[in-house]
Design an enzyme around this catalytic site. Structure first.
Site, short mmCIF file in Angstrom:
data_model
loop_
_atom_site.label_atom_id
_atom_site.label_comp_id
_atom_site.label_asym_id
_atom_site.label_seq_id
_atom_site.Cartn_x
_atom_site.Cartn_y
_atom_site.Cartn_z
N GLN A 111 48.77 43.67 61.86
CA GLN A 111 48.66 43.32 63.27
C GLN A 111 47.65 42.20 63.51
O GLN A 111 46.99 42.14 64.54
CB GLN A 111 48.27 44.56 64.08
CG GLN A 111 49.29 45.68 64.00
CD GLN A 111 48.87 46.91 64.78
OE1 GLN A 111 47.93 46.89 65.57
NE2 GLN A 111 49.59 48.02 64.59
N CYS A 112 47.54 41.29 62.56
CA CYS A 112 46.58 40.21 62.63
C CYS A 112 47.29 38.91 63.04
O CYS A 112 48.50 38.75 62.84
CB CYS A 112 45.93 40.03 61.25
SG CYS A 112 44.77 38.65 61.10
#
Length: 238
Positions: A111-112
């Site tokens: 989720q970066c």
């Protein structure tokens, strides 16, 4: 040594982030020359240049930086091949099985802001060079703004389904702090920097030669494609 080295930065006029950005923008910097103060800066994420990481997230990562020199917990380890790690299913994997392979070891997150570009390029590099001796070892880590919250099964499904990854995904680990995986303590002690050995963000990369020696370290914002030439050199590919 560190304290005296940091005095060269004008504290009131220039932040570390802006210094890093200005150095990147100037074309006078060689990231792969012999270790220097400036080479060490390439291990810093540069969100103000790339636009991939929020400034607040970057400040948070700076706040957690440790300036100590982390030693590998396995004092007898000489190479990466001396370590045994867990795969995503909890099975032991002796990294000695990778002798003769060039390794790219990466701490990953789902989720970066860097997830899509890094996974896409890592997958392409692996397809291109796996038959010539490249292995990519991906270690999920949830230490940076909790951007890898899923279970091992969820992480593997995400990477293999969305990015068609064929390289191994290992057990989720810590890369910093007292509970850091022994492998990562070794990697950091092998290739540290003036601002501390700590991993700065998701998608930091370590390049390991066929004998298990760490030969280079790359910042989270370093594109996997941009290190293709270094991989080819270790593989002996023209």
């Amino acid at each position: 040594m560190l304290r005296s080295s940091l005095r060269i930065f004008p504290r009131r006029n220039l932040s570390i982030a802006s210094l890093s950005a200005s150095l990147i923008l100037s074309k006078k910097l060689s990231f792969h020359s012999k270790p220097t103060l400036f080479q060490s800066l390439h291990n810093f994420p540069v969100p103000l240049v790339s636009g991939s990481i929020k400034a607040g997230d970057f400040r948070a990562s700076l706040g957690s930086l440790r300036f100590d020199h982390t030693m590998a917990s396995n004092s007898n380890a000489q190479t990466v091949h001396d370590f045994t790690v867990k795969d995503a299913r909890g099975n032991d994997v002796n990294l000695g099985t990778y002798k003769g392979k060039v390794l790219l070891i990466v701490n990953v997150a789902s989720q970066c802001g860097l997830t899509n570009s890094n996974y896409t390029e890592l997958t392409e590099l692996y397809k291109k060079y796996k038959d010539q001796g490249l292995e990519i070892l991906a270690f999920p880590c949830n230490q940076f703004k909790s951007q890898e919250p899923g279970t091992n099964e969820e992480i593997v499904n995400f990477v293999c389904t969305r990015f068609k990854a064929e390289y191994p995904i290992f057990d989720k680990v810590d890369v910093n702090g007292d509970k850091a995986a022994p492998l990562y303590k070794f990697l950091k002690s092998s290739k540290g920097g003036i601002f501390g050995d700590g991993i700065k963000w998701n998608f930091s990369k370590f390049l390991v030669d066929k004998d298990g020696h760490v030969v280079d370290r790359y910042a989270p914002t370093t594109s996997p494609f941009s290190i293709e030439k270094d991989i080819k050199k270790l593989l002996g590919v023209a």
